[in-house]
Design a protein around this motif. Structure first.
Motif, short mmCIF file in Angstrom:
data_model
loop_
_atom_site.label_atom_id
_atom_site.label_comp_id
_atom_site.label_asym_id
_atom_site.label_seq_id
_atom_site.Cartn_x
_atom_site.Cartn_y
_atom_site.Cartn_z
N ARG A 359 40.28 -25.15 6.44
CA ARG A 359 39.50 -23.48 6.58
C ARG A 359 39.95 -22.61 5.03
O ARG A 359 40.89 -22.93 4.86
CB ARG A 359 39.92 -22.87 7.49
CG ARG A 359 38.94 -23.41 8.86
CD ARG A 359 37.82 -23.70 8.90
NE ARG A 359 36.72 -22.71 8.69
CZ ARG A 359 35.93 -22.51 8.55
NH1 ARG A 359 35.54 -23.17 8.85
NH2 ARG A 359 34.96 -21.97 8.54
N PRO A 360 39.30 -22.27 4.89
CA PRO A 360 39.52 -21.31 3.68
C PRO A 360 40.75 -20.46 3.78
O PRO A 360 41.58 -20.11 4.00
CB PRO A 360 38.33 -20.87 2.52
CG PRO A 360 37.95 -20.32 4.18
CD PRO A 360 37.83 -21.59 4.95
N VAL A 361 41.81 -20.16 2.47
CA VAL A 361 42.62 -19.90 2.50
C VAL A 361 42.05 -18.24 2.48
O VAL A 361 42.94 -18.30 3.46
CB VAL A 361 42.63 -19.06 1.16
CG1 VAL A 361 44.60 -18.02 0.07
CG2 VAL A 361 43.60 -21.08 0.07
N ARG A 362 41.32 -17.34 2.72
CA ARG A 362 40.68 -16.46 3.05
C ARG A 362 41.33 -15.97 4.62
O ARG A 362 42.17 -15.45 4.96
CB ARG A 362 39.40 -16.21 2.59
CG ARG A 362 38.50 -15.31 3.36
CD ARG A 362 37.70 -14.90 2.52
NE ARG A 362 36.04 -15.62 2.77
CZ ARG A 362 35.90 -16.16 4.36
NH1 ARG A 362 36.32 -15.74 5.32
NH2 ARG A 362 35.09 -17.31 4.37
N GLU A 363 40.39 -16.88 5.37
CA GLU A 363 40.62 -17.21 6.91
C GLU A 363 42.04 -17.11 7.36
O GLU A 363 42.26 -16.79 8.24
CB GLU A 363 39.60 -18.31 7.25
CG GLU A 363 38.29 -18.21 7.14
CD GLU A 363 37.40 -19.10 7.78
OE1 GLU A 363 38.06 -20.37 8.67
OE2 GLU A 363 36.18 -19.09 7.24
N MET A 389 41.05 -8.27 0.72
CA MET A 389 42.29 -8.22 0.96
C MET A 389 43.03 -9.17 0.43
O MET A 389 44.05 -9.51 -0.29
CB MET A 389 42.45 -8.04 2.71
CG MET A 389 44.37 -8.21 2.79
SD MET A 389 43.83 -8.19 4.58
CE MET A 389 43.74 -9.25 5.36
N ALA A 390 42.84 -10.44 0.89
CA ALA A 390 43.05 -11.97 0.80
C ALA A 390 43.33 -12.47 -0.80
O ALA A 390 44.12 -12.88 -1.35
CB ALA A 390 41.46 -13.42 1.34
N THR A 391 42.07 -11.98 -1.48
CA THR A 391 41.81 -11.49 -3.16
C THR A 391 43.50 -11.31 -3.24
O THR A 391 44.32 -11.43 -4.12
CB THR A 391 41.22 -11.47 -3.66
OG1 THR A 391 39.81 -11.66 -3.05
CG2 THR A 391 41.00 -10.94 -5.32
N GLU A 392 43.66 -10.29 -3.08
CA GLU A 392 44.85 -8.88 -3.46
C GLU A 392 46.16 -9.91 -3.20
O GLU A 392 47.05 -9.82 -4.32
CB GLU A 392 44.85 -7.53 -2.85
CG GLU A 392 43.25 -6.64 -3.36
CD GLU A 392 43.30 -5.37 -2.13
OE1 GLU A 392 44.37 -5.56 -1.70
OE2 GLU A 392 42.02 -4.71 -2.76
N PRO A 401 44.95 -22.75 -7.49
CA PRO A 401 43.73 -21.84 -8.86
C PRO A 401 44.10 -20.78 -7.45
O PRO A 401 44.13 -20.94 -6.59
CB PRO A 401 42.83 -22.73 -8.59
CG PRO A 401 42.99 -23.82 -7.84
CD PRO A 401 44.70 -24.30 -7.36
N MET A 402 43.00 -20.31 -7.95
CA MET A 402 43.40 -18.35 -7.31
C MET A 402 42.09 -18.55 -7.56
O MET A 402 40.23 -18.46 -7.61
CB MET A 402 43.14 -17.42 -8.75
CG MET A 402 42.89 -15.89 -8.20
SD MET A 402 44.45 -15.70 -7.42
CE MET A 402 46.10 -15.45 -8.22
N ARG A 403 41.47 -19.09 -5.91
CA ARG A 403 40.46 -20.11 -5.84
C ARG A 403 40.02 -19.27 -3.52
O ARG A 403 40.50 -20.54 -2.90
CB ARG A 403 39.43 -20.76 -5.94
CG ARG A 403 39.74 -21.30 -7.55
CD ARG A 403 39.42 -22.60 -7.85
NE ARG A 403 37.96 -23.30 -6.89
CZ ARG A 403 37.65 -24.39 -7.41
NH1 ARG A 403 38.35 -25.43 -7.78
NH2 ARG A 403 36.34 -25.34 -6.59
N ILE A 404 40.24 -18.24 -3.41
CA ILE A 404 40.73 -18.39 -1.89
C ILE A 404 39.20 -19.07 -1.36
O ILE A 404 39.53 -19.06 0.42
CB ILE A 404 39.97 -17.17 -1.65
CG1 ILE A 404 39.07 -15.93 -2.49
CG2 ILE A 404 41.30 -15.66 -2.51
CD1 ILE A 404 39.46 -14.66 -1.03
#
Length: 512
Positions: A359-363, A389-392, A401-404
């Motif tokens: 699953r992605p970083v965001r989740e 929120m996940a990006t912050e 890399p910055m890829r949520i």
């Protein structure tokens, strides 16, 4: 002097076993390796060193035949080779033991050892021959494992032994070891180092990945440093200073790995009395943790310190004793109820217990806050709030890399750790338990994690730091409990937390 301390022939005098020449590996949107050179000589331990995401795992995956280079070439014993599969690499005597296990839990030790290389006759599996060969390999390695037992019933350290043993089912020329001691006790680590010394004497070339400076000094001959997918330098392992290695690895000087922590102990948040677990892994342990302090739980792997914290968090069955959190009896409550009360536990095994790898970083970041704003708007999830929120938090922890939206399995170990740590910032937690927070991460990421933990403490959280890494306990804790065979052997505070005081409680109980 142990066998791995003796002086063997200088690696430079031995012939080249393996060469990587101008090797590049391109993934969609990411160049993992860019024109990297590497060489391995017979009878040497060549350390591959670099920050998480430097390209180490990509390089060894190609050497092991699990991935192919975009450009460049490999040479084995002076001749060009195409390592198109793990099978082809093993046919040359190249075997790799990766940090992430590739075992089938439901299958036995011996079945896992020969998975994909079973001995058959007229299409019939030769079980007796497989059993005999598995027993011989384990005996030769001095690994005391029951060959008929399912892997699911082994400890993580024992599973690591099975992974190492798999490399010995055929004759070895090159052995790749990726963080092999992360799950091993001191005794098992010494066993491994004796094995490495024996392999060196037999002319086997060993590629070894570790972030532990003591291991580099003890067994390394040469070190090749990678940074951001580029070759930086190859240096002598015995003469290159730790500061120089950090400079080469990070491109900067890391003068102070451990931060100075301003403790401000206040009211007691966690009070545990005579706790015992149903599996007998913890027996009568008592611990207190106050807001504004870092309490270390020290001890060898398997001492019970992790099981103790899991039981407090509701992830392990309690047989007896009491757990009080914020003056409330919470003994036996579920992990969900403990989260709702402000207690977060971040496990040591991020792959199996801490993260949803596909699953992605965001989740993964928002996992502990699905019922809280900004992730939730009452009964439904807010995709926009979760993304913001996940990006912050990814930016704050310097995810790379910055890829949520990228799945966690495609990040390096250090960045996976950052994704899990970010969970502690998604809502207000009163108590956060970090279980082996720096396993498998580089020095630069380690320093960032320590500063992160210190800031949480200074902002008023209570911190439980469970660690088998003694310097972490010595430098970060204002109080420490030493566990031994499921019991608290000692409680130390302030100036009492010294290497001598902690170590003397690691191995045997004091006389009454």
């Amino acid at each position: 002097m142990s066998s791995h301390d003796r002086e063997d022939a200088h690696p430079g005098d031995a012939h080249l076993l393996l060469e990587a020449i101008n090797v590049t590996k391109q993934f969609p949107g990411v160049k993992a390796l860019d024109g990297v050179d590497f060489e391995l000589r017979a009878g040497e331990v060549h350390i591959l060193f670099g920050e998480n995401g430097a390209g180490k795992s990509t390089l060894i995956s190609m050497i092991a035949g699990a991935a192919r280079p975009t450009s460049g070439e490999f040479r084995f014993n002076g001749s060009p080779v195409h390592l198109n599969s793990v099978h082809e690499a093993r046919a040359l005597g190249i075997s790799a033991v990766f940090q992430e296990f590739s075992l089938i839990p439901q299958m036995s030790v011996e079945e896992n050892l020969f998975l994909g290389a079973e001995e058959t006759r007229s299409g019939i599996l030769q079980k007796r021959a497989l059993h005999r060969r598995a027993t011989e390999i384990l005996k030769d390695l001095d690994f005391h494992l029951p060959v008929n037992l399912p892997v699911s019933r082994l400890t993580r350290a024992e599973q690591q032994m099975v992974e190492i043993a798999k490399a010995f089912r055929s004759e070895l020329s090159v052995l790749v070891l990726d963080e092999p001691t992360a799950s091993l006790t001191q005794h098992e680590t010494e066993q491994l180092f004796r094995l490495i010394a024996r392999l060196k004497a037999d002319g086997v070339g060993i590629i070894y990945i570790t972030h532990r400076m003591s291991e580099i000094r003890e067994i390394g001959d040469r070190i090749t440093i990678l940074r951001d997918g580029h070759y930086i330098d190859t240096v002598d392992a015995k003469t290159t200073s730790e500061d120089e290695l950090v400079r080469l690895m990070t491109g900067r000087v890391v003068g102070q790995i451990f931060p100075t922590v301003s403790y401000n102990p206040q009211q007691t948040l966690l009070e545990v009395s005579d706790l015992a677990t149903a599996d007998n892994g913890v027996r009568g342990a008592s611990v207190t943790v106050r807001r504004g302090e870092i309490v270390g739980l020290a001890g060898l792997v398997g001492s019970g310190k992790s099981k103790f914290t899991q039981a407090c968090f509701g992830a392990r069955q309690i047989a007896s004793g009491m757990v009080k959190f914020k003056d409330e009896d919470v003994t036996g409550l579920s992990t969900r109820k403990m989260l709702d009360r402000g207690f977060l536990y971040l496990p040591s095994d991020r792959k199996n217990d801490g993260l949803m790898m596909m699953r992605p970083v965001r989740e993964n970041v928002s996992l502990a806050s699905l019922t809280q704003r900004p992730v939730s708007n009452g009964l439904v999830l807010s995709a926009g709030g979760e993304t913001r929120m996940a990006t912050e938090l990814a930016e704050r922890l310097h995810l790379s890399p910055m890829r949520i939206e990228r799945t966690v399995e495609h990040f390096s170990g250090g960045n996976q750790q950052k994704a899990m740590l970010a969970r502690s910032l998604t809502r207000e937690f009163d108590l956060i338990a970090f279980d082996e927070p720096t396993v498998g991460v580089d020095v630069g990421t380690r320093a960032a994690i320590y500063r992160f933990i210190a800031e949480l403490c200074e902002n008023g959280a209570a911190i439980l730091l469970i660690s088998s890494d003694l310097p972490e306990i010595l430098h970060l804790s204002n109080r420490a409990y030493v566990f031994y065979r499921g019991q608290v052997q000692a409680e130390l505070e302030g100036a009492q937390i010294t290497e001598e005081n902690v170590l003397k409680h690691f191995f045997e109980r004091e006389a009454a």
